[in-house]
Design an enzyme around this catalytic site. Structure first.
Site, PDB file in Angstrom:
ATOM      1  CB  VAL A 218      -0.933  -0.124   1.300  1.00  0.00           C
ATOM      2  CG1 VAL A 218      -1.663   1.340   1.378  1.00  0.00           C
ATOM      3  CG2 VAL A 218      -1.801  -1.122   1.223  1.00  0.00           C
ATOM      4  CB  CYS A 219       3.956   2.058   1.713  1.00  0.00           C
ATOM      5  SG  CYS A 219       3.496   1.717   3.565  1.00  0.00           S
ATOM      6  N   PRO A 220       3.997   2.297  -1.231  1.00  0.00           N
ATOM      7  CG  PRO A 220       4.452   0.323  -2.983  1.00  0.00           C
ATOM      8  CD  PRO A 220       4.034   0.680  -1.414  1.00  0.00           C
TER       9      PRO A 220
END
Length: 181
Positions: free
Chosen positions: A53-55
């Site tokens: 999810v972070c990128p």
């Protein structure tokens, strides 16, 4: 958790500021958040590098970097990973190679802890976003659970509302009328 109308905590941290050899790292401090040129700051946190999810969030903030710049706002990304892990991830992930903002490293977890955004089991930061005014005061906080990505357009909408210094109704967007008292 620290909240609105509180001073953003003091810090001095290493960040990845470039992918260019010899220019990768720099320091960022809370003193830079207090300034005389009416510059705002948005600092957003993610749990871990090399995740899924972070990128998507980091890439979306980067796509909107010009929008933040147009609003006289400094953008800073942060996690509890080291600057070396940030750099390796940035160099290896296609969506992160051309980041225009720093990736702050909080390996001591002291800033995440001071903000109250440290998840208790894994000791990683929640997906927290802070809008900080030119005086270093927190004006907006949004925290998502680890598995839910944030909405960058909402961050921009709230920033626009705060920068009007007027009353803005529900679902207000830049360019619309504000409320009169």
């Amino acid at each position: 958790m620290i909240t609105i109308n509180q001073k953003f905590p003091a810090f001095n941290k290493v960040a990845v500021i470039s992918a260019d050899y010899g220019k990768e790292f720099g320091e960022i401090s809370s003193e830079e958040l207090v300034n005389s040129d009416d510059r705002w700051t948005v600092m957003f946190w993610w749990p871990k590098d090399f995740t899924f999810v972070c990128p998507t969030e980091i890439a979306e903030f980067n796509k909107n970097y010009g929008e933040f710049k147009d609003r006289n706002t400094t953008l800073i990304g942060a996690s509890t990973d080291s600057e070396h892990v940030h750099l390796a991830w940035r160099k290896s992930h296609a969506d992160l190679k051309s980041l225009q903002f720093p990736m702050l490293s909080d390996t001591s977890k002291s800033l995440a802890e001071a903000l109250g955004i440290l998840e208790s089991n894994e000791k990683v930061a929640y997906r927290a976003t802070f809008i900080i005014d030119p005086l270093g005061m927190i004006r907006w906080v949004c925290v998502n659970d680890l598995n839910v990505g944030r909405n960058v357009n909402e961050v921009l909408r709230v920033l626009d509302g705060l920068q009007t210094d007027e009353l803005t109704p529900c679902n207000w967007e830049k360019g619309q009328e504000t409320l009169s008292v």
